[in-house]
Design a protein around this motif. Structure first.
Motif, mmCIF file in Angstrom:
data_model
loop_
_atom_site.group_PDB
_atom_site.id
_atom_site.type_symbol
_atom_site.label_atom_id
_atom_site.label_comp_id
_atom_site.label_asym_id
_atom_site.label_seq_id
_atom_site.Cartn_x
_atom_site.Cartn_y
_atom_site.Cartn_z
ATOM 1 N N ALA A 169 0.838 -1.207 0.000
ATOM 2 C CA ALA A 169 0.000 0.000 0.000
ATOM 3 C C ALA A 169 0.875 1.261 0.000
ATOM 4 O O ALA A 169 0.569 2.236 -0.696
ATOM 5 N N LEU A 172 2.101 1.665 -3.576
ATOM 6 C CA LEU A 172 1.040 1.988 -4.528
ATOM 7 C C LEU A 172 0.485 3.405 -4.344
ATOM 8 O O LEU A 172 0.118 4.052 -5.325
ATOM 9 N N PHE A 173 0.437 3.875 -3.114
ATOM 10 C CA PHE A 173 -0.150 5.190 -2.827
ATOM 11 C C PHE A 173 0.556 6.319 -3.587
ATOM 12 O O PHE A 173 -0.099 7.079 -4.304
ATOM 13 N N LEU A 175 2.461 6.019 -6.228
ATOM 14 C CA LEU A 175 2.315 5.742 -7.660
ATOM 15 C C LEU A 175 0.970 6.201 -8.171
ATOM 16 O O LEU A 175 0.863 6.737 -9.294
ATOM 17 N N LEU A 176 -0.066 6.012 -7.380
ATOM 18 C CA LEU A 176 -1.405 6.479 -7.741
ATOM 19 C C LEU A 176 -1.398 7.993 -7.967
ATOM 20 O O LEU A 176 -1.944 8.482 -8.942
ATOM 21 N N PHE A 177 -0.766 8.729 -7.065
ATOM 22 C CA PHE A 177 -0.676 10.185 -7.225
ATOM 23 C C PHE A 177 0.113 10.574 -8.467
ATOM 24 O O PHE A 177 -0.240 11.511 -9.162
ATOM 25 N N PHE A 179 0.314 8.928 -11.260
ATOM 26 C CA PHE A 179 -0.539 8.721 -12.419
ATOM 27 C C PHE A 179 -1.662 9.747 -12.502
ATOM 28 O O PHE A 179 -2.014 10.204 -13.567
ATOM 29 N N LEU A 180 -2.227 10.117 -11.355
ATOM 30 C CA LEU A 180 -3.321 11.092 -11.343
ATOM 31 C C LEU A 180 -2.846 12.490 -11.690
ATOM 32 O O LEU A 180 -3.581 13.279 -12.285
#
Length: 182
Positions: A169, A172-173, A175-177, A179-180
């Protein structure tokens, strides 16, 4: 290497870098919010000014320096820009913001905030010594993280049972930002 050696490495690196970890975290927090407030400096005086400005295409670095001298500013020019109808000039210890149409504006005098401005320089430093030291620090943080994964013996709180989920987690957290935001 024995588990005890990893525990000792984790502990000793943590102790050695505690000051740097705290100062980097502290200055990083301030850097995140530098657009809404200026933790590196604080205002000592704000003065309304009225100046005669030339045509916009004649406003350059030479003009900005000369205007600073005319206003009694003797510190070094950092930058100037024109945005949304305002001329913004930044010196080491002064900021000017002037309306292009009226010539009215304000001059803000500030000084560096002790300790905070020095801590924030850690994030901005480009000296070779500091870059190498920061590289060693980064590798040490990796060692601290990896040795921390094996410190808890088996059981429901071990890395094998629970820790890997939190670690995943944690990867991934951000990485999510990324991409966003891209």
């Amino acid at each position: 290497m024995k588990k005890k050696n990893f525990r000792n490495l984790h502990r000793d690196l943590g102790y050695f870098y505690i000051g740097l970890i705290i100062s980097f975290a502290f200055s990083g927090l301030m850097m995140n919010h530098r657009d809404s407030w200026h933790p590196e400096k604080y205002t000592t005086k704000t003065k309304m000014i009225q100046v005669q400005l030339p045509e916009e295409n004649q406003i350059n670095e030479k003009f900005a320096e000369a205007l600073g001298v005319k206003l009694g500013i003797d510190d070094k020019l950092r930058k100037h820009s024109i945005k949304k109808g305002s001329l913004k000039i930044s010196f080491e210890n002064h900021d000017l913001e002037i309306d292009l149409k009226t010539g009215k504006g304000e001059m803000v005098t500030f000084i560096k905030t002790p300790i905070i401005s020095q801590a924030m320089k850690l994030h901005k430093s480009t000296s070779n010594f500091w870059i190498y030291y920061s590289d060693i620090f980064a590798l040490s943080l990796i060692a601290i993280a990896l040795t921390g994964t094996i410190m808890v013996k088996g059981g429901k709180f071990s890395f094998k049972e629970r820790g890997w989920k939190l670690a995943l987690a944690g990867v991934l957290f951000p990485l999510l930002f990324l991409f966003l935001l891209s």
